[in-house]
Design a protein around this motif. Structure first.
Motif, PDB file in Angstrom:
ATOM      1  N   VAL A  56       0.831  -1.217   0.000  1.00  0.00           N
ATOM      2  CA  VAL A  56       0.000   0.000   0.000  1.00  0.00           C
ATOM      3  C   VAL A  56       0.861   1.260   0.000  1.00  0.00           C
ATOM      4  CG1 VAL A  56      -2.028  -1.126   0.994  1.00  0.00           C
ATOM      5  CG2 VAL A  56      -0.438   0.022   2.533  1.00  0.00           C
ATOM      6  N   ALA A  57       2.063   1.172   0.584  1.00  0.00           N
ATOM      7  CA  ALA A  57       2.957   2.344   0.549  1.00  0.00           C
ATOM      8  C   ALA A  57       3.392   2.630  -0.894  1.00  0.00           C
ATOM      9  CB  ALA A  57       4.173   2.100   1.434  1.00  0.00           C
ATOM     10  N   GLU A  58       3.702   1.586  -1.641  1.00  0.00           N
ATOM     11  CA  GLU A  58       4.090   1.772  -3.050  1.00  0.00           C
ATOM     12  C   GLU A  58       2.948   2.390  -3.855  1.00  0.00           C
ATOM     13  OE1 GLU A  58       7.346  -1.865  -3.391  1.00  0.00           O
ATOM     14  OE2 GLU A  58       5.611  -1.893  -4.709  1.00  0.00           O
ATOM     15  N   ARG A  59       1.729   1.901  -3.603  1.00  0.00           N
ATOM     16  CA  ARG A  59       0.564   2.448  -4.310  1.00  0.00           C
ATOM     17  C   ARG A  59       0.348   3.917  -3.914  1.00  0.00           C
ATOM     18  NH1 ARG A  59      -0.536   2.074  -8.337  1.00  0.00           N
ATOM     19  NH2 ARG A  59      -2.643   2.852  -8.060  1.00  0.00           N
ATOM     20  N   ALA A  60       0.501   4.195  -2.607  1.00  0.00           N
ATOM     21  CA  ALA A  60       0.280   5.570  -2.138  1.00  0.00           C
ATOM     22  C   ALA A  60       1.287   6.523  -2.790  1.00  0.00           C
ATOM     23  CB  ALA A  60       0.384   5.628  -0.615  1.00  0.00           C
ATOM     24  N   ALA A  61       2.548   6.069  -2.895  1.00  0.00           N
ATOM     25  CA  ALA A  61       3.568   6.919  -3.523  1.00  0.00           C
ATOM     26  C   ALA A  61       3.177   7.218  -4.970  1.00  0.00           C
ATOM     27  CB  ALA A  61       4.932   6.231  -3.464  1.00  0.00           C
ATOM     28  N   GLU A  62       2.675   6.197  -5.662  1.00  0.00           N
ATOM     29  CA  GLU A  62       2.225   6.426  -7.041  1.00  0.00           C
ATOM     30  C   GLU A  62       1.086   7.429  -7.081  1.00  0.00           C
ATOM     31  OE1 GLU A  62       1.538   2.948  -9.566  1.00  0.00           O
ATOM     32  OE2 GLU A  62       3.179   1.951  -8.497  1.00  0.00           O
ATOM     33  N   MET A  63       0.156   7.301  -6.138  1.00  0.00           N
ATOM     34  CA  MET A  63      -0.990   8.216  -6.114  1.00  0.00           C
ATOM     35  C   MET A  63      -0.565   9.638  -5.714  1.00  0.00           C
ATOM     36  SD  MET A  63      -3.628   5.449  -4.501  1.00  0.00           S
ATOM     37  CE  MET A  63      -5.228   6.230  -4.532  1.00  0.00           C
ATOM     38  N   ALA A  81     -17.757  13.264   1.657  1.00  0.00           N
ATOM     39  CA  ALA A  81     -18.369  13.071   0.331  1.00  0.00           C
ATOM     40  C   ALA A  81     -17.511  12.156  -0.539  1.00  0.00           C
ATOM     41  CB  ALA A  81     -18.553  14.417  -0.350  1.00  0.00           C
ATOM     42  N   LEU A  82     -16.176  12.178  -0.305  1.00  0.00           N
ATOM     43  CA  LEU A  82     -15.288  11.310  -1.094  1.00  0.00           C
ATOM     44  C   LEU A  82     -15.256   9.897  -0.544  1.00  0.00           C
ATOM     45  CD1 LEU A  82     -12.165  13.664  -1.492  1.00  0.00           C
ATOM     46  CD2 LEU A  82     -13.941  13.224  -3.189  1.00  0.00           C
ATOM     47  N   ASP A  83     -15.737   9.741   0.698  1.00  0.00           N
ATOM     48  CA  ASP A  83     -15.597   8.460   1.387  1.00  0.00           C
ATOM     49  C   ASP A  83     -16.910   7.677   1.403  1.00  0.00           C
ATOM     50  OD1 ASP A  83     -14.567   6.370   2.770  1.00  0.00           O
ATOM     51  OD2 ASP A  83     -14.346   7.408   4.678  1.00  0.00           O
ATOM     52  N   THR A  84     -17.527   7.558   0.242  1.00  0.00           N
ATOM     53  CA  THR A  84     -18.750   6.746   0.167  1.00  0.00           C
ATOM     54  C   THR A  84     -18.690   5.828  -1.058  1.00  0.00           C
ATOM     55  OG1 THR A  84     -19.790   8.529  -1.052  1.00  0.00           O
ATOM     56  CG2 THR A  84     -20.352   8.367   1.289  1.00  0.00           C
ATOM     57  N   GLY A  85     -19.300   4.672  -0.914  1.00  0.00           N
ATOM     58  CA  GLY A  85     -19.451   3.722  -2.039  1.00  0.00           C
ATOM     59  C   GLY A  85     -18.149   3.277  -2.667  1.00  0.00           C
ATOM     60  N   LEU A  86     -17.080   3.151  -1.894  1.00  0.00           N
ATOM     61  CA  LEU A  86     -15.788   2.807  -2.506  1.00  0.00           C
ATOM     62  C   LEU A  86     -15.683   1.324  -2.857  1.00  0.00           C
ATOM     63  CD1 LEU A  86     -13.455   4.964  -0.244  1.00  0.00           C
ATOM     64  CD2 LEU A  86     -14.281   5.494  -2.521  1.00  0.00           C
ATOM     65  N   ARG A  87     -16.223   0.465  -2.010  1.00  0.00           N
ATOM     66  CA  ARG A  87     -16.265  -0.997  -2.247  1.00  0.00           C
ATOM     67  C   ARG A  87     -15.011  -1.551  -2.927  1.00  0.00           C
ATOM     68  NH1 ARG A  87     -20.786  -0.346  -5.021  1.00  0.00           N
ATOM     69  NH2 ARG A  87     -22.431   0.445  -3.704  1.00  0.00           N
ATOM     70  N   GLY A  88     -13.939  -1.562  -2.179  1.00  0.00           N
ATOM     71  CA  GLY A  88     -12.724  -2.198  -2.699  1.00  0.00           C
ATOM     72  C   GLY A  88     -11.958  -1.376  -3.724  1.00  0.00           C
ATOM     73  N   LYS A  89     -12.307  -0.084  -3.870  1.00  0.00           N
ATOM     74  CA  LYS A  89     -11.570   0.754  -4.839  1.00  0.00           C
ATOM     75  C   LYS A  89     -10.553   1.636  -4.110  1.00  0.00           C
ATOM     76  CE  LYS A  89     -15.131   1.509  -8.320  1.00  0.00           C
ATOM     77  NZ  LYS A  89     -16.351   1.946  -7.648  1.00  0.00           N
ATOM     78  N   GLU A  90      -9.500   1.990  -4.827  1.00  0.00           N
ATOM     79  CA  GLU A  90      -8.537   2.945  -4.282  1.00  0.00           C
ATOM     80  C   GLU A  90      -9.132   4.340  -4.348  1.00  0.00           C
ATOM     81  OE1 GLU A  90      -5.076   2.528  -6.729  1.00  0.00           O
ATOM     82  OE2 GLU A  90      -4.355   0.791  -5.600  1.00  0.00           O
ATOM     83  N   ALA A  91      -8.900   5.156  -3.312  1.00  0.00           N
ATOM     84  CA  ALA A  91      -9.441   6.506  -3.362  1.00  0.00           C
ATOM     85  C   ALA A  91      -8.701   7.446  -2.410  1.00  0.00           C
ATOM     86  CB  ALA A  91     -10.917   6.484  -2.986  1.00  0.00           C
ATOM     87  N   LEU A  92      -8.692   8.717  -2.787  1.00  0.00           N
ATOM     88  CA  LEU A  92      -8.230   9.786  -1.906  1.00  0.00           C
ATOM     89  C   LEU A  92      -9.466  10.270  -1.164  1.00  0.00           C
ATOM     90  CD1 LEU A  92      -6.031  12.006  -1.171  1.00  0.00           C
ATOM     91  CD2 LEU A  92      -7.031  13.334  -3.019  1.00  0.00           C
ATOM     92  N   ILE A  93      -9.423  10.314   0.172  1.00  0.00           N
ATOM     93  CA  ILE A  93     -10.644  10.667   0.908  1.00  0.00           C
ATOM     94  C   ILE A  93     -10.461  11.882   1.823  1.00  0.00           C
ATOM     95  CG2 ILE A  93     -11.672   8.348   0.824  1.00  0.00           C
ATOM     96  CD1 ILE A  93     -10.652   7.941   3.725  1.00  0.00           C
ATOM     97  N   LYS A 143      -5.823  19.977   2.605  1.00  0.00           N
ATOM     98  CA  LYS A 143      -5.015  19.453   3.714  1.00  0.00           C
ATOM     99  C   LYS A 143      -3.676  18.902   3.224  1.00  0.00           C
ATOM    100  CE  LYS A 143      -7.510  20.402   7.131  1.00  0.00           C
ATOM    101  NZ  LYS A 143      -7.032  21.188   8.258  1.00  0.00           N
ATOM    102  N   ASP A 144      -2.628  19.095   4.037  1.00  0.00           N
ATOM    103  CA  ASP A 144      -1.288  18.631   3.660  1.00  0.00           C
ATOM    104  C   ASP A 144      -1.189  17.117   3.695  1.00  0.00           C
ATOM    105  OD1 ASP A 144      -0.449  21.144   3.300  1.00  0.00           O
ATOM    106  OD2 ASP A 144       0.492  21.361   5.276  1.00  0.00           O
ATOM    107  N   VAL A 145      -1.825  16.511   4.695  1.00  0.00           N
ATOM    108  CA  VAL A 145      -1.738  15.055   4.826  1.00  0.00           C
ATOM    109  C   VAL A 145      -2.867  14.414   4.019  1.00  0.00           C
ATOM    110  CG1 VAL A 145      -1.759  13.100   6.429  1.00  0.00           C
ATOM    111  CG2 VAL A 145      -0.746  15.286   7.134  1.00  0.00           C
ATOM    112  N   LYS A 146      -2.493  13.700   2.973  1.00  0.00           N
ATOM    113  CA  LYS A 146      -3.507  13.022   2.150  1.00  0.00           C
ATOM    114  C   LYS A 146      -3.922  11.729   2.850  1.00  0.00           C
ATOM    115  CE  LYS A 146      -2.775  16.017  -1.101  1.00  0.00           C
ATOM    116  NZ  LYS A 146      -3.523  17.258  -0.804  1.00  0.00           N
ATOM    117  N   VAL A 147      -5.198  11.428   2.808  1.00  0.00           N
ATOM    118  CA  VAL A 147      -5.670  10.159   3.379  1.00  0.00           C
ATOM    119  C   VAL A 147      -6.207   9.300   2.234  1.00  0.00           C
ATOM    120  CG1 VAL A 147      -7.197   9.045   5.058  1.00  0.00           C
ATOM    121  CG2 VAL A 147      -6.270  11.333   5.534  1.00  0.00           C
TER     122      VAL A 147
END
Ligand code: ADP
Length: 398
Positions: A187-194, A357-369, A374-378
């Motif tokens: 997940v760290a590798e994916r986060a760096a890509e995102m 609003a970004l944190d709904t209906g994700l069901r196993g998908k990657e997302a920025l929420i 904000k400086d810290v991306k979640v």
């Protein structure tokens, strides 16, 4: 190139066959109740109905043979012959201090995994049984071991040592090892890509929140500290595991509650965590439901869980000084907007704020929420330990 990924427990064996030309999962499944009555293999080919093969599985060798039979079966299989399997990747829980990376399995590697049995008496013997069974069934196919502990071997001594007499570290290897490394790394590798940054330039806190749960502080792309310790019992409040405790509780229980070492060990590992506090279940879905229905202890169990996650998020933010991203992954981390929201709610002081609003209906998908300003991306990032194992297997055997 097709890679078989094997994750062997003492009575179960999970597998995935992955076509690494496009990283597509061709088939996956689970052999369960190995060595017991009513054993079976649940086998699933992508896009087709699940099969259940009821069969006596007296040991891991028969389980592997049954799995290979299913994969190569003309009707329910996906490949014509076992020769199509180029290599096998094995999840191995404990690599001690010997393995900081995945390795091709040789006799010396098997010996070194055996040497780590004291550190993981439940897991490493099962992992070795899986390796032996594959070597018997596919004698000419290379095997690779991918360790749960390897990613955390970059922790500095001030983070991995306990304040015990130093000789205990030297003599018995008592130190923090950390687990879930394959997941934290993925997940760290994916986060760096995102984030659009090289991983080596990223500071990330990854929260693997499943039945077992751990948090990792990743500094410049490497594990810097993590919440699990000498064993996977330490750190967060989990489904059935207590997490962080005052060690004095152990002698207290032995002296006052007349418990044996084994009973205390079982209490901490199997009867504690959100199950122990709530008395309801180890499954967070049941606990959320009970809390909604007014069960006070279920609410309390969730509060304890959230409190401990926040404790580590605060501590690791201080350790890292600057945090680029926080990642939620695993069963609860991926699927419970409510848990994510509760955890992040009180953390505005750490520049962490969710955008519901970004944190709904994700069901196993990657997302920025997180909120855009904000400086810290979640991020929510579904973990994929099998793919990570398959990638290492390809890299080492190609
Ligand atoms: P592990 O691999 O450690 O067994 P998982 O990562 O599969 O665990 O996570 C399993 C846990 O995730 C379950 O015990 C459950 O509590 C939690 N979980 C899964 N889906 C949801 C959901 N939709 N809402 C809340 N919790 C969930």
């Amino acid at each position: 190139m097709k890679v078989l990924v094997v994750n062997c427990g003492s009575s179960s064996l999970k597998y995935q066959l992955i076509d690494m030309t496009n990283e597509e999962v061709l088939a996956k499944g689970l052999a369960e109740r190995i060595g017991m009555d009513n054993s079976r293999v649940k086998h699933e080919v992508t896009g087709k109905e699940k099969q259940v093969i009821e069969k006596a599985l007296p040991d891991h060798t028969v389980a592997i043979e049954t799995v290979l039979g299913a994969i190569t079966d003309p009707e329910i299989g996906v490949i014509a012959s076992m020769d199509e399997i180029s290599a096998v990747g094995h999840r191995v829980v404990h690599g001690g201090e010997k393995f900081a990376e995945s390795v091709v399995i040789t006799d010396e590697v098997i010996k070194a995994i055996e040497d780590c049995i004291d550190l993981a008496p439940l897991h490493n013997p099962a992992n070795l049984m899986g390796i032996a069974a594959i070597q018997k069934a596919l004698p000419d196919t290379p095997n690779v071991a991918v360790f749960d502990t390897a990613f955390h071997q970059t922790m500095p001594p001030e983070n991995y040592l306990y304040a015990l007499p130093y000789e205990l570290y030297e003599q018995y290897g008592i130190r923090k090892y950390g687990f879930h490394g394959t997941s934290h790394k993925y997940v760290a590798e994916r986060a760096a890509e995102m984030l659009g940054k090289p991983l080596e330039e990223c500071n990330i806190i990854t929260c693997h929140l499943g039945n077992g749960a751990s948090i990792c502080a990743i500094k410049n792309g490497q594990s810097y500290d993590t919440s699990m310790g000498f064993t996977p019992l330490d750190g967060l409040v989990m489904g059935t595991r207590s997490g962080l405790l005052d060690p004095s509780i152990t002698p207290f229980l032995m002296n006052n509650a007349d418990m044996t070492v084994e009973e205390v060990d079982t209490l901490y590992n199997k009867k504690s965590g959100v199950l122990g506090v709530s008395g309801v279940s180890s499954d967070f879905r049941d606990i959320e439901e009970a809390a909604d229905n007014g069960n006070e202890r279920a609410r309390l169990a969730l509060d304890l869980f959230v409190n401990r996650v926040q404790f580590y998020l605060g501590g690791y933010t201080a350790l890292l000084e600057e945090v680029d991203a926080i990642v939620f992954t695993a069963g609860l981390g991926e699927n419970s907007p409510r848990a994510r929201n509760r955890i992040c709610e009180g953390l505005q002081c750490l520049a962490i704020e969710l955008d519901e609003a970004l944190d709904t209906g994700l069901r196993g998908k990657e997302a920025l929420i997180s909120k855009a300003q904000k400086d810290v991306k979640v991020f929510v990032i579904p973990t994929d330990e099998e793919l990570m194992i398959a990638r290492d297997t390809v890299a080492l055997t190609k």
